[in-house]
Design a protein around this motif. Structure first.
Motif, PDB file in Angstrom:
ATOM      1  N   LYS A 173      82.239  10.234  58.477  1.00 34.84           N
ATOM      2  CA  LYS A 173      83.166  10.468  57.359  1.00 34.84           C
ATOM      3  C   LYS A 173      82.657  11.552  56.415  1.00 34.84           C
ATOM      4  CE  LYS A 173      87.173   9.495  55.530  1.00 34.84           C
ATOM      5  NZ  LYS A 173      87.558   8.139  55.099  1.00 34.84           N
ATOM      6  N   PRO A 174      81.361  11.560  56.032  1.00 32.87           N
ATOM      7  CA  PRO A 174      80.918  12.686  55.206  1.00 32.87           C
ATOM      8  C   PRO A 174      81.062  14.037  55.891  1.00 32.87           C
ATOM      9  CG  PRO A 174      79.060  11.258  55.777  1.00 32.87           C
ATOM     10  CD  PRO A 174      80.308  10.538  56.160  1.00 32.87           C
ATOM     11  N   GLY A 219      83.562  19.240  55.453  1.00 32.74           N
ATOM     12  CA  GLY A 219      83.796  20.462  56.200  1.00 32.74           C
ATOM     13  C   GLY A 219      82.762  20.854  57.228  1.00 32.74           C
ATOM     14  N   ILE A 220      82.101  19.866  57.866  1.00 31.29           N
ATOM     15  CA  ILE A 220      81.119  20.200  58.899  1.00 31.29           C
ATOM     16  C   ILE A 220      81.358  19.399  60.190  1.00 31.29           C
ATOM     17  CG2 ILE A 220      79.283  21.111  57.436  1.00 31.29           C
ATOM     18  CD1 ILE A 220      78.037  18.349  57.349  1.00 31.29           C
ATOM     19  N   TYR A 221      82.547  18.844  60.345  1.00 34.90           N
ATOM     20  CA  TYR A 221      82.909  18.091  61.547  1.00 34.90           C
ATOM     21  C   TYR A 221      83.793  18.973  62.440  1.00 34.90           C
ATOM     22  CZ  TYR A 221      84.803  14.290  64.416  1.00 34.90           C
ATOM     23  OH  TYR A 221      85.155  13.483  65.460  1.00 34.90           O
ATOM     24  N   VAL A 266      56.796  13.524  61.915  1.00 35.78           N
ATOM     25  CA  VAL A 266      57.334  14.881  61.972  1.00 35.78           C
ATOM     26  C   VAL A 266      56.469  15.722  62.905  1.00 35.78           C
ATOM     27  CG1 VAL A 266      57.802  16.985  60.656  1.00 35.78           C
ATOM     28  CG2 VAL A 266      58.359  14.759  59.678  1.00 35.78           C
ATOM     29  N   CYS A 267      57.094  16.387  63.868  1.00 38.46           N
ATOM     30  CA  CYS A 267      56.332  17.085  64.905  1.00 38.46           C
ATOM     31  C   CYS A 267      56.581  18.595  64.904  1.00 38.46           C
ATOM     32  CB  CYS A 267      56.631  16.489  66.274  1.00 38.46           C
ATOM     33  SG  CYS A 267      58.363  16.569  66.788  1.00 38.46           S
ATOM     34  N   VAL A 268      57.124  19.132  63.821  1.00 33.50           N
ATOM     35  CA  VAL A 268      57.266  20.579  63.696  1.00 33.50           C
ATOM     36  C   VAL A 268      56.342  21.046  62.576  1.00 33.50           C
ATOM     37  CG1 VAL A 268      59.593  20.760  64.625  1.00 33.50           C
ATOM     38  CG2 VAL A 268      59.291  20.256  62.201  1.00 33.50           C
ATOM     39  N   GLU A 269      55.790  22.241  62.736  1.00 36.60           N
ATOM     40  CA  GLU A 269      54.814  22.742  61.764  1.00 36.60           C
ATOM     41  C   GLU A 269      55.460  23.264  60.501  1.00 36.60           C
ATOM     42  OE1 GLU A 269      52.280  25.576  63.575  1.00 36.60           O
ATOM     43  OE2 GLU A 269      51.428  24.161  65.043  1.00 36.60           O
ATOM     44  N   SER A 270      56.710  23.693  60.607  1.00 38.13           N
ATOM     45  CA  SER A 270      57.374  24.280  59.442  1.00 38.13           C
ATOM     46  C   SER A 270      58.836  23.852  59.423  1.00 38.13           C
ATOM     47  CB  SER A 270      57.281  25.810  59.489  1.00 38.13           C
ATOM     48  OG  SER A 270      57.900  26.300  60.671  1.00 38.13           O
ATOM     49  N   PRO A 271      59.495  23.924  58.274  1.00 41.54           N
ATOM     50  CA  PRO A 271      60.903  23.520  58.182  1.00 41.54           C
ATOM     51  C   PRO A 271      61.796  24.353  59.088  1.00 41.54           C
ATOM     52  CG  PRO A 271      59.923  23.703  55.994  1.00 41.54           C
ATOM     53  CD  PRO A 271      58.940  24.289  56.956  1.00 41.54           C
ATOM     54  N   GLN A 272      62.757  23.670  59.747  1.00 41.05           N
ATOM     55  CA  GLN A 272      63.652  24.319  60.694  1.00 41.05           C
ATOM     56  C   GLN A 272      65.109  24.343  60.222  1.00 41.05           C
ATOM     57  OE1 GLN A 272      62.317  25.632  63.637  1.00 41.05           O
ATOM     58  NE2 GLN A 272      60.383  25.072  62.659  1.00 41.05           N
ATOM     59  N   GLY A 273      65.378  23.815  59.026  1.00 41.02           N
ATOM     60  CA  GLY A 273      66.747  23.652  58.570  1.00 41.02           C
ATOM     61  C   GLY A 273      67.468  24.956  58.288  1.00 41.02           C
ATOM     62  N   GLN A 274      68.780  24.953  58.518  1.00 41.29           N
ATOM     63  CA  GLN A 274      69.627  26.114  58.279  1.00 41.29           C
ATOM     64  C   GLN A 274      70.720  25.767  57.274  1.00 41.29           C
ATOM     65  OE1 GLN A 274      71.193  27.533  62.013  1.00 41.29           O
ATOM     66  NE2 GLN A 274      69.179  28.077  62.829  1.00 41.29           N
ATOM     67  N   TYR A 275      71.162  26.787  56.553  1.00 34.26           N
ATOM     68  CA  TYR A 275      72.263  26.611  55.602  1.00 34.26           C
ATOM     69  C   TYR A 275      73.576  26.471  56.356  1.00 34.26           C
ATOM     70  CZ  TYR A 275      75.756  27.643  52.031  1.00 34.26           C
ATOM     71  OH  TYR A 275      76.838  27.584  51.193  1.00 34.26           O
ATOM     72  N   LEU A 276      74.423  25.555  55.894  1.00 34.61           N
ATOM     73  CA  LEU A 276      75.707  25.289  56.531  1.00 34.61           C
ATOM     74  C   LEU A 276      76.838  25.882  55.700  1.00 34.61           C
ATOM     75  CD1 LEU A 276      75.092  21.545  57.423  1.00 34.61           C
ATOM     76  CD2 LEU A 276      74.993  23.490  58.998  1.00 34.61           C
ATOM     77  N   PHE A 277      77.575  26.802  56.276  1.00 36.37           N
ATOM     78  CA  PHE A 277      78.778  27.371  55.668  1.00 36.37           C
ATOM     79  C   PHE A 277      79.915  26.417  55.997  1.00 36.37           C
ATOM     80  CE2 PHE A 277      82.453  29.996  55.193  1.00 36.37           C
ATOM     81  CZ  PHE A 277      82.120  30.985  54.288  1.00 36.37           C
ATOM     82  N   ARG A 278      80.434  25.712  55.007  1.00 39.29           N
ATOM     83  CA  ARG A 278      81.358  24.609  55.254  1.00 39.29           C
ATOM     84  C   ARG A 278      82.819  25.060  55.211  1.00 39.29           C
ATOM     85  NH1 ARG A 278      81.294  20.746  51.504  1.00 39.29           N
ATOM     86  NH2 ARG A 278      80.135  21.828  49.885  1.00 39.29           N
ATOM     87  N   LYS A 279      83.632  24.350  55.981  1.00 33.25           N
ATOM     88  CA  LYS A 279      85.070  24.632  56.039  1.00 33.25           C
ATOM     89  C   LYS A 279      85.757  24.126  54.776  1.00 33.25           C
ATOM     90  CE  LYS A 279      85.175  22.407  59.921  1.00 33.25           C
ATOM     91  NZ  LYS A 279      85.577  21.745  61.196  1.00 33.25           N
ATOM     92  N   GLN A 280      86.869  24.766  54.423  1.00 28.26           N
ATOM     93  CA  GLN A 280      87.635  24.344  53.259  1.00 28.26           C
ATOM     94  C   GLN A 280      88.254  22.975  53.495  1.00 28.26           C
ATOM     95  OE1 GLN A 280      90.330  27.229  51.553  1.00 28.26           O
ATOM     96  NE2 GLN A 280      89.087  28.941  52.249  1.00 28.26           N
TER      97      GLN A 280
END
Length: 463
Positions: free
Chosen positions: A371-372, A377-379, A443-457
């Motif tokens: 639901k979120p 806007g990310i589904y 946590v098994c990654v050495e550095s953050p892997q997250g990306q910014y999400l451009f969300r739909k209207q």
């Protein structure tokens, strides 16, 4: 070369079934049986539930408050989130007074970029509404990928907006494909009650909930419902905490108001008896809205089950007990509001919802992920397990048990509001866009892997 998760029990918002998942690159390629290719890596998933990565749509990381900032920045906050099975957060960027939306958003991008272990997006909290800000709204949703804003009906003289600004934002947001999120407490009444308590010498943290009783929340929710109806605009009530406010939302939904609502784990499992502690320790539970009487919990759980409440987020806003919360030792109104929780959202919802028979597995997935994703806007990129969706996956061991506590949590804060509470079930392996980021609970990654999400209207057919 892909990765195959073999033999797990897949749970979505509609189905629960046994199948294998093949990951190719960042996405789910195939779901079925005998999906492995010759050169694939096969990971056994027998005995695990496989959930879509959790989405916490209400966090406050690296938030400046007066002369301090929250204890968790984006690195520590999202690291805690990923350990708990949350792979996406939507944080509240804030346009402070005198700033443009572009300036406010740029400040949050600077804080978050390169520091997130989860993928992330932003809401935009507006505290200074004017003609220039109004003209920025199409840019916000169309070019910046921010398709939700937040307004505060509380925190007088700091964040609070008046009804005129709120109504104008609702109308403007409706035309820009933006969902308006609102903190619903009557800030004028809170200000008056706080002043009265202080004049009577009632300055201990135990008086915090008396300054923000349930009717203060209900009144603000009701006023928002009327304004949303007049503006014909969709609204999202954040951190709903009590029966009175939920009943107001239910009545508004029944008459066709386009309203969605969130609650938080603290209101589902904690209660206001903690404020009876005669020591300053109850400052740990100073948050807004405050914790409510225990009888509210049954109403909130039922609201989740019946769909009156749409999502569960944390409102993670952490301040250390020593050096931050204790600045209000002589005056509860000076205690920074908020508490940690992003690491334990899935665990608490699973333990006290699913295991207690208050939610089904599919309802659990819907409230914590699907639901979120749809509302913000990310589904179906996020929030589900389907071919073509991001391979954000949580392998969940329902038999793992542990006790929550500050000594073992990943939050960068010196206490836990859930200290001593038992959790059943735990995220053991977590994948973010096809890459394993948590292995055996570490946590098994050495550095953050997250990306910014451009969300739909926000879709007009819902507006």
């Amino acid at each position: 070369m892909g990765i195959v998760l073999r033999g797990g029990t897949i749970v979505t918002d509609t189905d629960c079934y046994h199948a294998d998942i093949r990951i190719q690159g960042e996405v789910i390629a195939t779901i079925g049986s005998q999906v492995a290719h010759e050169d694939d890596t096969v990971l056994p998933a027998e005995g695990y539930y496989i959930f879509p990565g959790g989405i916490d749509a209400h966090t406050h990381f690296d938030l400046p408050v007066g002369t301090m900032s929250t204890a968790d920045d984006f690195a520590s906050g999202t690291r805690a989130a990923i350990l708990g099975g949350t792979t996406t957060v939507i944080d509240y960027a804030t346009q402070f007074k005198g700033e443009t939306l572009k300036q406010g958003l740029a400040n949050w991008h600077q804080r978050a970029s390169g520091n997130c272990y989860t993928d992330y997006g932003f809401h935009m909290a507006i505290t200074d509404w004017n003609e220039h800000v109004s003209r920025e709204m199409p840019w916000l949703s169309q070019e910046a990928g921010v398709t939700s804003v937040k307004l505060y009906m509380a925190y007088k003289n700091i964040m609070q907006v008046d009804d005129s600004a709120l109504f104008q934002v609702l109308e403007r947001s409706r035309n820009c494909g933006i969902l308006t999120c609102v903190h619903c407490e009557n800030g004028d009444i809170v200000d008056n009650l706080t002043r009265q308590l202080r004049q009577q010498g009632k300055t201990a943290p135990a008086y915090h909930p008396l300054s923000r009783p349930p009717r203060v929340e209900q009144e603000a929710v009701n006023r928002l419902m009327v304004l949303a109806e007049l503006a014909d605009a969709p609204v999202f009530v954040v951190h709903l905490s009590c029966r009175e406010a939920m009943e107001t939302v239910a009545q508004a939904k029944a008459r066709g108001v386009k309203v969605f609502a969130e609650t938080c784990p603290q209101y589902l499992v904690l209660e206001d008896s903690v404020y009876q502690d005669p020591t300053f320790s109850c400052a740990k539970y100073v948050m807004s809205p405050p914790l409510r009487a225990k009888e509210n919990q049954a109403y909130l759980w039922n609201g989740l089950k019946t769909g009156i409440l749409d999502t569960v987020a944390t409102d993670h806003c952490s301040f250390n007990f020593r050096g931050q919360k204790d600045l209000g030792r002589e005056d509860f109104s000076k205690i920074p509001n908020g508490a940690p929780g992003v690491e334990h959202r899935l665990g608490l919802l699973y333990t006290y919802g699913v295991q207690a028979g208050k939610l089904s597995l599919t309802q659990f997935v819907d409230k914590m992920a699907t639901k979120p994703a749809k509302l913000f806007g990310i589904y179906p990129q996020k929030g589900t397990i389907a071919p073509g969706s991001h391979a954000d996956l949580v392998l969940w061991d329902e038999n793992r048990r542990f006790t929550i506590g500050a000594a073992s949590h990943a939050h960068n804060v010196d206490y836990s509001p859930y200290e001593g509470i038992e959790q059943q079930g735990q995220s053991i392996h977590v994948f973010l866009r096809g890459r394993q980021v948590v292995r055996n609970g570490v946590v098994c990654v050495e550095s953050p892997q997250g990306q910014y999400l451009f969300r739909k209207q926000f879709p007009q057919d819902k507006a």
